[in-house]
Enzyme design. Sequence first.
Site, PDB file in Angstrom:
ATOM      1  N   ARG A 121       0.807  -1.229   0.000  1.00 24.12           N
ATOM      2  CA  ARG A 121       0.000   0.000   0.000  1.00 24.12           C
ATOM      3  C   ARG A 121       0.843   1.284   0.000  1.00 24.12           C
ATOM      4  NH1 ARG A 121      -2.717  -3.244   3.509  1.00 24.12           N
ATOM      5  NH2 ARG A 121      -4.529  -4.207   2.531  1.00 24.12           N
ATOM      6  N   LYS A 143       4.132  11.862 -10.816  1.00 24.05           N
ATOM      7  CA  LYS A 143       3.338  11.022 -11.724  1.00 24.05           C
ATOM      8  C   LYS A 143       4.139   9.749 -11.954  1.00 24.05           C
ATOM      9  CE  LYS A 143       0.551  14.295 -14.391  1.00 24.05           C
ATOM     10  NZ  LYS A 143       0.231  14.794 -15.742  1.00 24.05           N
ATOM     11  N   GLU A 185      12.098  19.919 -23.399  1.00 25.12           N
ATOM     12  CA  GLU A 185      11.254  20.169 -22.221  1.00 25.12           C
ATOM     13  C   GLU A 185      11.747  21.421 -21.467  1.00 25.12           C
ATOM     14  OE1 GLU A 185       8.466  18.524 -21.595  1.00 25.12           O
ATOM     15  OE2 GLU A 185       8.688  16.479 -22.388  1.00 25.12           O
ATOM     16  N   LYS A 227       8.887  23.474 -12.406  1.00 28.19           N
ATOM     17  CA  LYS A 227       8.001  22.311 -12.265  1.00 28.19           C
ATOM     18  C   LYS A 227       7.521  22.199 -10.821  1.00 28.19           C
ATOM     19  CE  LYS A 227       6.660  17.808 -13.482  1.00 28.19           C
ATOM     20  NZ  LYS A 227       6.833  16.586 -14.248  1.00 28.19           N
ATOM     21  N   GLU A 237      -3.344  17.991 -11.150  1.00 27.30           N
ATOM     22  CA  GLU A 237      -3.758  18.520 -12.444  1.00 27.30           C
ATOM     23  C   GLU A 237      -5.249  18.862 -12.503  1.00 27.30           C
ATOM     24  OE1 GLU A 237      -1.498  16.789 -15.674  1.00 27.30           O
ATOM     25  OE2 GLU A 237      -3.009  17.443 -17.106  1.00 27.30           O
ATOM     26  N   ARG A 241      -1.636  22.696 -13.543  1.00 28.06           N
ATOM     27  CA  ARG A 241      -0.584  21.745 -13.938  1.00 28.06           C
ATOM     28  C   ARG A 241      -0.647  21.396 -15.428  1.00 28.06           C
ATOM     29  NH1 ARG A 241       1.883  16.519 -10.607  1.00 28.06           N
ATOM     30  NH2 ARG A 241       3.284  15.882 -12.267  1.00 28.06           N
ATOM     31  N   ASN A 245       1.711  20.642 -20.186  1.00 25.19           N
ATOM     32  CA  ASN A 245       1.434  19.875 -21.408  1.00 25.19           C
ATOM     33  C   ASN A 245       1.526  20.720 -22.676  1.00 25.19           C
ATOM     34  OD1 ASN A 245       0.947  17.520 -19.969  1.00 25.19           O
ATOM     35  ND2 ASN A 245      -1.188  18.100 -19.599  1.00 25.19           N
ATOM     36  N   HIS A 248       2.220  19.182 -26.047  1.00 25.36           N
ATOM     37  CA  HIS A 248       2.002  17.749 -25.904  1.00 25.36           C
ATOM     38  C   HIS A 248       0.755  17.229 -26.623  1.00 25.36           C
ATOM     39  CE1 HIS A 248       5.264  18.120 -23.105  1.00 25.36           C
ATOM     40  NE2 HIS A 248       5.221  16.848 -22.772  1.00 25.36           N
ATOM     41  N   HIS A 252       1.970  14.411 -28.724  1.00 26.39           N
ATOM     42  CA  HIS A 252       1.528  13.033 -28.476  1.00 26.39           C
ATOM     43  C   HIS A 252       0.896  12.423 -29.709  1.00 26.39           C
ATOM     44  CE1 HIS A 252       1.203  13.251 -23.819  1.00 26.39           C
ATOM     45  NE2 HIS A 252       2.351  12.748 -24.208  1.00 26.39           N
ATOM     46  N   HIS A 265      10.413  11.332 -27.385  1.00 24.37           N
ATOM     47  CA  HIS A 265       9.346  12.165 -26.836  1.00 24.37           C
ATOM     48  C   HIS A 265       9.664  13.667 -26.981  1.00 24.37           C
ATOM     49  CE1 HIS A 265       6.205  13.572 -24.152  1.00 24.37           C
ATOM     50  NE2 HIS A 265       7.122  14.185 -23.422  1.00 24.37           N
TER      51      HIS A 265
HETATM   52  N1  LIG Z   1       6.332  10.854 -14.781  1.00 21.79           N
HETATM   53  C1  LIG Z   1       6.350  11.922 -15.522  1.00 21.79           C
HETATM   54  O1  LIG Z   1       5.927  13.004 -15.109  1.00 21.79           O
HETATM   55  C2  LIG Z   1       6.932  11.841 -16.887  1.00 21.79           C
HETATM   56  C3  LIG Z   1       7.199  13.002 -17.618  1.00 21.79           C
HETATM   57  C4  LIG Z   1       7.806  12.891 -18.861  1.00 21.79           C
HETATM   58  C5  LIG Z   1       8.134  11.633 -19.361  1.00 21.79           C
HETATM   59  N2  LIG Z   1       7.866  10.516 -18.622  1.00 21.79           N
HETATM   60  C6  LIG Z   1       8.229   9.178 -19.114  1.00 21.79           C
HETATM   61  O2  LIG Z   1       9.639   9.114 -19.210  1.00 21.79           O
HETATM   62  C7  LIG Z   1       9.996   8.127 -20.172  1.00 21.79           C
HETATM   63  C8  LIG Z   1      11.103   8.675 -21.048  1.00 21.79           C
HETATM   64  O3  LIG Z   1      12.220   8.933 -20.233  1.00 21.79           O
HETATM   65  P1  LIG Z   1      13.687   9.175 -20.835  1.00 21.79           P
HETATM   66  O4  LIG Z   1      13.609  10.120 -21.939  1.00 21.79           O
HETATM   67  O5  LIG Z   1      14.558   9.468 -19.678  1.00 21.79           O
HETATM   68  O6  LIG Z   1      14.013   7.776 -21.516  1.00 21.79           O
HETATM   69  P2  LIG Z   1      14.646   6.414 -20.981  1.00 21.79           P
HETATM   70  O7  LIG Z   1      14.392   6.202 -19.549  1.00 21.79           O
HETATM   71  O8  LIG Z   1      14.194   5.372 -21.910  1.00 21.79           O
HETATM   72  O9  LIG Z   1      16.206   6.645 -21.190  1.00 21.79           O
HETATM   73  C9  LIG Z   1      16.707   6.852 -22.492  1.00 21.79           C
HETATM   74  C10 LIG Z   1      17.912   5.961 -22.773  1.00 21.79           C
HETATM   75  O10 LIG Z   1      19.051   6.465 -22.107  1.00 21.79           O
HETATM   76  C11 LIG Z   1      19.701   5.446 -21.360  1.00 21.79           C
HETATM   77  N3  LIG Z   1      20.347   6.133 -20.254  1.00 21.79           N
HETATM   78  C12 LIG Z   1      19.767   6.663 -19.165  1.00 21.79           C
HETATM   79  N4  LIG Z   1      20.652   7.384 -18.466  1.00 21.79           N
HETATM   80  C13 LIG Z   1      21.833   7.283 -19.109  1.00 21.79           C
HETATM   81  C14 LIG Z   1      23.125   7.822 -18.885  1.00 21.79           C
HETATM   82  N5  LIG Z   1      23.378   8.657 -17.862  1.00 21.79           N
HETATM   83  N6  LIG Z   1      24.114   7.495 -19.734  1.00 21.79           N
HETATM   84  C15 LIG Z   1      23.852   6.684 -20.812  1.00 21.79           C
HETATM   85  N7  LIG Z   1      22.644   6.183 -21.096  1.00 21.79           N
HETATM   86  C16 LIG Z   1      21.653   6.483 -20.249  1.00 21.79           C
HETATM   87  C17 LIG Z   1      18.600   4.495 -21.020  1.00 21.79           C
HETATM   88  O11 LIG Z   1      19.101   3.214 -20.712  1.00 21.79           O
HETATM   89  C18 LIG Z   1      17.747   4.529 -22.274  1.00 21.79           C
HETATM   90  O12 LIG Z   1      18.289   3.691 -23.253  1.00 21.79           O
HETATM   91  C19 LIG Z   1       8.720   7.802 -20.928  1.00 21.79           C
HETATM   92  O13 LIG Z   1       8.278   6.535 -20.530  1.00 21.79           O
HETATM   93  C20 LIG Z   1       7.744   8.866 -20.500  1.00 21.79           C
HETATM   94  O14 LIG Z   1       6.404   8.406 -20.474  1.00 21.79           O
HETATM   95  C21 LIG Z   1       7.281  10.602 -17.410  1.00 21.79           C
HETATM   96 ZN   LIG Z   2       6.897  15.736 -22.046  1.00 24.96          ZN
END
Ligand SMILES: NC(=O)c1ccc[n+]([C@@H]2O[C@H](COP(=O)([O-])OP(=O)(O)OC[C@H]3O[C@@H](n4cnc5c(N)ncnc54)[C@H](O)[C@@H]3O)[C@@H](O)[C@H]2O)c1
Ligand SMILES: [Zn+2]
Length: 368
Positions: A121, A143, A185, A227, A237, A241, A245, A248, A252, A265
């Site tokens: 939980r 999130k 971003e 943020k 949101e 918040r 977006n 986006h 998206h 992204h």
């Molecule tokens: N929770 C939220 O508010 C929120 C906001 C925006 C995006 N997201 C989510 O985030 C995800 C995308 O995240 P991302 O862009 O970080 O991608 P990711 O986590 O896939 O990382 C991108 C790549 O970089 C590699 N990597 C990570 N750190 C590294 C480093 N220091 N050196 C070398 N390689 C490294 C990873 O292994 C991966 O291959 C999506 O799933 C998206 O939905 C969430």
């Molecule tokens: Zn984004």
Amino acid sequence: MDKIRVELGERSYPIAIGSCILRDIGKNLERFDFSNKVAVVSNPTVFNLYGNTLITSLTDSGFETMEIILPEGEEFKNLSSIERIYEHLLKARLDRKSVLIALGGGVIGDITGFAAATYMRGIDFIQVPTTLLAQVDSSVGGKTGVNHPLGKNMIGAFWQPRLVWIDINTLHTLSRRDFLAGIAEIIKYGIIWDEDFFDFLERRRESILSLNPDDLANIIRRSCEIKADVVSRDEREGGLRAILNFGHTIGHAIETATAYTAFLHGEAIAIGMQAEAILANALGLISSKEVARIRHLLRTYGLPTEIPSEIDTARLFEVMKLDKKAVSGSLKFILPEHIGKVRIQGDIPEGMVRNAVRTAVSGSTDKS
Ligand SMILES: NC(=O)c1ccc[n+]([C@@H]2O[C@H](COP(=O)([O-])OP(=O)(O)OC[C@H]3O[C@@H](n4cnc5c(N)ncnc54)[C@H](O)[C@@H]3O)[C@@H](O)[C@H]2O)c1
Ligand SMILES: [Zn+2]
């Protein structure tokens, strides 16, 4: 080291930002009421690079650590990974006072946060983001979640971390493409909230692109401040918040229409921001000059700004209407009034959106 606080009453937490601070995390956890069992969740790439430093820091401070290494990639951001984490935690008898640490990008952060939100939980977790996108966006704000075959990020929870620990030195191993996607971003924060910050991104472009540590720390800190500010005022949101977006809705739709294979992204969001700025201009909000300024900044950071002509714009439009942000059939957009200020606007005529999308397509002559 810089510290920012996300103000959320008794769930408030600090964001620490610095260079080579990963090795110091262990002693900073001693003041929390965690038990001494810590599970680090990561993927092979990131763990090979930074796992040792993190584990050593934790064990030096008396923590008993375990590692949960998930396969790499967005396709593993699903419930199977969550189950795998539960299994490890249960077998190792982690209890309600144990803590999870997410070491990785947004994928690892979102998965780990959701596992923490639901294990027994809800247990504590810490974000150690290692991509620029995770450092300025996904690790802050609570999130968490995973994808479902029928939709991205459809299963999740709001669950705030107890601490976000950002070591900017990890960005040196990140691919250039992932780094630039994170910049999209960051540019977004300038457009929605802070024109001075937008100016700074223009002025310091070369040094930011060469990973100057002071400038990196600056832009990450300012992004996290914005943020944190937005999230403190509207955690779930209900209204404000949604400004995060910006770019986006169209972004998206581009990701979905290209089955998440053509763009990262941040790249899709860069195109989305440009298209939504064009829409705002058509609605009499932001000036053409400022739309051009946004486009120029995105491009000088190596980001795309045009919708590829292969994408069927009619399909894009359909996807947009299905997007969860389209409330009861009417299209809602976050639109810039000028650089530094946006408004949330509903009931936008479909024809206007179609026109803006067409203008944003590669090869179109009218770019505002
Ligand atoms: N929770 C939220 O508010 C929120 C906001 C925006 C995006 N997201 C989510 O985030 C995800 C995308 O995240 P991302 O862009 O970080 O991608 P990711 O986590 O896939 O990382 C991108 C790549 O970089 C590699 N990597 C990570 N750190 C590294 C480093 N220091 N050196 C070398 N390689 C490294 C990873 O292994 C991966 O291959 C999506 O799933 C998206 O939905 C969430
Ligand atoms: Zn984004």
